[in-house]
Design a protein around this motif. Structure first.
Motif, PDB file in Angstrom:
ATOM      1  N   LYS A   1      18.407  60.945 -23.629  1.00 13.95           N
ATOM      2  CA  LYS A   1      17.888  60.473 -22.424  1.00 13.95           C
ATOM      3  C   LYS A   1      17.851  60.979 -21.236  1.00 13.95           C
ATOM      4  O   LYS A   1      17.816  60.169 -20.397  1.00 13.95           O
ATOM      5  N   THR A   2      18.054  62.680 -20.581  1.00 13.65           N
ATOM      6  CA  THR A   2      17.936  62.683 -19.728  1.00 13.65           C
ATOM      7  C   THR A   2      16.230  62.176 -19.091  1.00 13.65           C
ATOM      8  O   THR A   2      15.954  62.017 -19.254  1.00 13.65           O
ATOM      9  N   PRO A   3      16.020  61.403 -17.576  1.00  8.58           N
ATOM     10  CA  PRO A   3      15.455  61.366 -17.133  1.00  8.58           C
ATOM     11  C   PRO A   3      13.891  62.438 -16.785  1.00  8.58           C
ATOM     12  O   PRO A   3      14.949  63.100 -16.098  1.00  8.58           O
ATOM     13  N   LYS A   4      12.993  61.309 -16.734  1.00  5.91           N
ATOM     14  CA  LYS A   4      11.795  62.217 -16.899  1.00  5.91           C
ATOM     15  C   LYS A   4      10.607  61.744 -16.186  1.00  5.91           C
ATOM     16  O   LYS A   4       9.618  63.009 -15.895  1.00  5.91           O
ATOM     17  N   ASN A   5      11.074  60.627 -15.802  1.00  8.11           N
ATOM     18  CA  ASN A   5       9.425  60.233 -14.904  1.00  8.11           C
ATOM     19  C   ASN A   5      10.823  60.033 -13.641  1.00  8.11           C
ATOM     20  O   ASN A   5      11.548  59.084 -13.631  1.00  8.11           O
TER      21      ASN A   5
ATOM     22  N   MET B   1      27.071  63.547  -6.202  1.00  4.33           N
ATOM     23  CA  MET B   1      25.139  63.817  -5.396  1.00  4.33           C
ATOM     24  C   MET B   1      24.336  63.347  -6.744  1.00  4.33           C
ATOM     25  O   MET B   1      23.357  62.127  -7.345  1.00  4.33           O
ATOM     26  N   LEU B   2      24.828  64.614  -7.964  1.00  3.03           N
ATOM     27  CA  LEU B   2      24.417  64.576  -9.716  1.00  3.03           C
ATOM     28  C   LEU B   2      24.357  63.102 -10.468  1.00  3.03           C
ATOM     29  O   LEU B   2      23.845  62.593 -10.945  1.00  3.03           O
ATOM     30  N   PHE B   3      25.531  63.020 -10.075  1.00  2.00           N
ATOM     31  CA  PHE B   3      26.706  61.763 -11.024  1.00  2.00           C
ATOM     32  C   PHE B   3      25.495  60.676 -10.211  1.00  2.00           C
ATOM     33  O   PHE B   3      25.137  59.761 -10.675  1.00  2.00           O
ATOM     34  N   ARG B   4      25.412  60.251  -8.755  1.00  2.00           N
ATOM     35  CA  ARG B   4      24.917  59.073  -8.565  1.00  2.00           C
ATOM     36  C   ARG B   4      23.019  59.033  -8.960  1.00  2.00           C
ATOM     37  O   ARG B   4      22.654  57.923  -8.842  1.00  2.00           O
ATOM     38  N   LEU B   5      23.028  60.136  -8.891  1.00  2.82           N
ATOM     39  CA  LEU B   5      21.546  60.230  -8.813  1.00  2.82           C
ATOM     40  C   LEU B   5      20.864  60.165 -10.380  1.00  2.82           C
ATOM     41  O   LEU B   5      20.418  59.242 -10.905  1.00  2.82           O
ATOM     42  N   GLY B   6      21.835  60.209 -11.301  1.00  4.02           N
ATOM     43  CA  GLY B   6      21.955  60.091 -12.556  1.00  4.02           C
ATOM     44  C   GLY B   6      21.800  58.671 -12.674  1.00  4.02           C
ATOM     45  O   GLY B   6      21.309  58.238 -14.330  1.00  4.02           O
ATOM     46  N   THR B   7      22.748  57.786 -12.280  1.00  2.10           N
ATOM     47  CA  THR B   7      23.257  55.916 -12.239  1.00  2.10           C
ATOM     48  C   THR B   7      21.435  55.848 -11.762  1.00  2.10           C
ATOM     49  O   THR B   7      21.043  54.927 -11.998  1.00  2.10           O
ATOM     50  N   LEU B   8      20.496  56.246 -11.419  1.00  2.00           N
ATOM     51  CA  LEU B   8      19.830  55.409 -10.210  1.00  2.00           C
ATOM     52  C   LEU B   8      17.991  56.203 -11.107  1.00  2.00           C
ATOM     53  O   LEU B   8      17.314  55.650 -11.287  1.00  2.00           O
ATOM     54  N   LYS B   9      18.678  57.078 -12.421  1.00  2.00           N
ATOM     55  CA  LYS B   9      17.286  57.724 -13.055  1.00  2.00           C
ATOM     56  C   LYS B   9      16.257  58.903 -12.497  1.00  2.00           C
ATOM     57  O   LYS B   9      15.699  58.599 -12.471  1.00  2.00           O
ATOM     58  N   ALA B  10      17.267  59.363 -11.302  1.00  2.00           N
ATOM     59  CA  ALA B  10      15.972  59.549 -10.845  1.00  2.00           C
ATOM     60  C   ALA B  10      16.199  61.416 -11.263  1.00  2.00           C
ATOM     61  O   ALA B  10      16.986  62.028 -12.167  1.00  2.00           O
ATOM     62  N   VAL B  11      14.962  61.892 -11.119  1.00  2.00           N
ATOM     63  CA  VAL B  11      14.412  63.370 -12.245  1.00  2.00           C
ATOM     64  C   VAL B  11      15.280  64.177 -11.704  1.00  2.00           C
ATOM     65  O   VAL B  11      14.857  64.252 -10.108  1.00  2.00           O
ATOM     66  N   VAL B  12      15.921  64.932 -11.941  1.00  2.00           N
ATOM     67  CA  VAL B  12      16.379  66.504 -11.150  1.00  2.00           C
ATOM     68  C   VAL B  12      16.124  67.644 -11.660  1.00  2.00           C
ATOM     69  O   VAL B  12      15.675  67.297 -12.741  1.00  2.00           O
ATOM     70  N   LYS B  13      15.339  68.822 -11.369  1.00  2.00           N
ATOM     71  CA  LYS B  13      14.895  70.164 -11.059  1.00  2.00           C
ATOM     72  C   LYS B  13      15.648  71.137 -10.518  1.00  2.00           C
ATOM     73  O   LYS B  13      16.454  70.522  -9.810  1.00  2.00           O
ATOM     74  N   ASP B  14      16.415  72.738 -10.887  1.00  2.00           N
ATOM     75  CA  ASP B  14      16.502  73.787 -11.231  1.00  2.00           C
ATOM     76  C   ASP B  14      15.201  74.960 -10.775  1.00  2.00           C
ATOM     77  O   ASP B  14      14.422  74.307 -10.824  1.00  2.00           O
ATOM     78  N   MET B  15      15.621  74.994  -9.772  1.00  4.41           N
ATOM     79  CA  MET B  15      15.056  76.223  -8.878  1.00  4.41           C
ATOM     80  C   MET B  15      15.661  77.490  -9.127  1.00  4.41           C
ATOM     81  O   MET B  15      16.304  77.965  -8.250  1.00  4.41           O
ATOM     82  N   PRO B  16      14.919  78.263  -9.832  1.00  8.51           N
ATOM     83  CA  PRO B  16      15.597  80.217  -9.683  1.00  8.51           C
ATOM     84  C   PRO B  16      15.853  80.621  -8.690  1.00  8.51           C
ATOM     85  O   PRO B  16      14.175  80.207  -7.664  1.00  8.51           O
TER      86      PRO B  16
END
Length: 328
Positions: A317-321, A196-211
């Motif tokens: 290059k990690t997506p920010k928007n 899923m993270l790979f697929r989201l990366g190809t879409l340039k989606a922003v991913v966040k961690d929650m502790p």
């Protein structure tokens, strides 16, 4: 009046929780019980469970929000989650939360999990059990070592260098993002969250961690390292190659693309030129000439510098928007 309705819609998104189940009869009812009112619907997916988890929920769960789906065969946690996603989208979900039925994730953390998406700061949020040291102390040592190794591989294969704990199954995704995911290409087994993270990366989606802190009790893990090790290694290798090709040659071409190509060429020349002469020196006892040493070492040194420059660019290059506001 229209403004009030708009604000109300923004403040109260339709949250649907998906619970993939396989041998979870000892915990799933408690998980459902503790899911708060912020969730409008709960989709339980019985993934061919021999304990008939779906029947248990149908008979003993009084929660009217619950929808039960069944797979006739065990297809894997990824397949069960995708089935749940599709049902959630059919129910009009604005945000889909995925929580496992084994009781290791606290449903009371769902408001924290979805908050970055509601506030427009993320497209996808996942739990991170390694954010706090006191939480790590409660974790089995083998799990810590395995997660550290897998986290590094996931950074390489997904491009999300700032996240950790990639196999964490406590996630939330915006409905607009879920709609454009290629479900038929995503891994159906334990590699699902990582893929899923790979697929989201190809879409340039922003991913966040929650502790978060995982809850470990008497639940039985169905994950066997020996069984999934090759699947994960091969999956990461494939995704790494695909990510680099898509990000730096198919959808974009920058100076970093040139740096990567040159670093590979220089490394290859230095190794192919230097290794045979190294073995030849060992066999004959005659040291390589200074020119041969320089000719082998210099390309490797230059290749290393170019590779570091490429990685520095890749880190930044990690997506920010978030992209979900622009999707219709």
């Amino acid at each position: 009046m229209n403004r009030e309705n708009t604000n109300q819609t923004k403040a109260s998104p339709n949250i649907v929780a998906v619970i993939p189940c396989y041998r979870e009869t000892g915990h799933v009812l408690k998980v459902i019980k503790h899911i708060g009112p912020e969730v409008s619907k709960i989709v339980v997916v019985d993934d061919g469970c021999p304990e008939n988890t779906g029947d248990l929920v149908e008979k003993k769960c009084p929660d009217k929000r619950t929808h039960i789906l069944r797979h006739s065969n065990n297809l894997g946690v990824g397949a069960a989650t995708i089935t749940g996603y599709q049902k959630a989208l059919a129910l009009g979900a604005d945000i889909i939360v995925k929580i496992d039925g084994d009781g290791q994730m606290d449903p009371k953390l769902i408001p924290n999990l979805i908050r970055p998406i509601i506030e427009g700061n993320a497209d996808y949020v996942k739990g991170n059990r390694f954010h706090r040291l006191d939480a790590i102390y409660c974790m089995p040592l083998l799990r810590i070592i395995g997660n550290t190794f897998l986290s590094f591989l996931t950074k390489v294969s997904s491009g999300y260098w700032s996240i950790f704990d990639p196999t964490n199954g406590f996630t939330a995704i915006h409905g607009k993002i879920a709609k454009i995911l290629p479900f038929h290409h995503i891994a159906k087994g334990y590699f699902f969250e990582t893929d899923m993270l790979f697929r989201l990366g190809t879409l340039k989606a922003v991913v966040k961690d929650m502790p978060m802190q995982a809850i470990y009790s008497n639940e039985t893990s169905h994950l066997r390292i020996s069984r999934i090790l090759s699947e994960f290694l091969i999956g990461h290798l494939k995704n790494s190659v695909k990510r680099i090709f898509i990000s730096y040659f198919l959808t974009d071409f920058t100076l970093a693309s040139v740096e990567l190509v040159l670093s590979i060429l220089l490394y290859s020349f230095g190794l192919f030129f230097g290794i045979p002469r190294w073995f030849e020196s060992i066999d004959t006892g005659i040291p390589a000439t200074a020119g041969e040493v320089i000719l082998a070492a210099l390309p490797i040194i230059l290749g290393t510098q170019l590779l570091i420059a490429f990685l520095n660019y890749d880190f930044r290059k990690t997506p920010k928007n978030p992209i979900h506001p622009s999707l219709h």
